[in-house]
Design an enzyme around this catalytic site. Structure first.
Site: not given
Length: 99
Positions: A57-59
């Protein structure tokens, strides 16, 4: 396509466009939330063995200049456990893998 558990599993041939789309989605969320200074943003991924959840997942963090010390350790430029989406895409483009 198999699930990516972390960015180091990405393959430049198979995953580059998907990760690029994740970056575009992150930028879209920033725009939707009226974040104006896109130079004061951190977008990226955790590196193993550190992981906050068991999937890629992208922060997206803004404003980066206001991160507290705990966030800087996890997501800051000196973090051992965080790599920016720009670095991931560059490494995939040049090496077909993330180091």
């Amino acid at each position: 396509m198999p699930i990516l558990w972390h960015c180091q599993q990405a393959d430049g041939h198979r995953n580059y466009l998907e990760l690029e789309q994740m970056e575009e989605m992150g930028r879209g969320i920033l725009e939707k939330n009226e974040v104006r200074d896109l130079d004061d943003v951190r977008m990226g991924f955790h590196l193993p063995p550190f992981s906050s959840v068991p999937h890629l997942h992208l922060h997206v963090l803004a404003p980066a200049s206001q991160m507290n010390s705990r966030s800087l350790v996890r997501y800051g430029p000196q973090s051992y456990w965080f790599i920016t989406v720009d670095k991931v895409l560059h490494q995939l483009k040049t090496n077909n893998k993330v180091k």
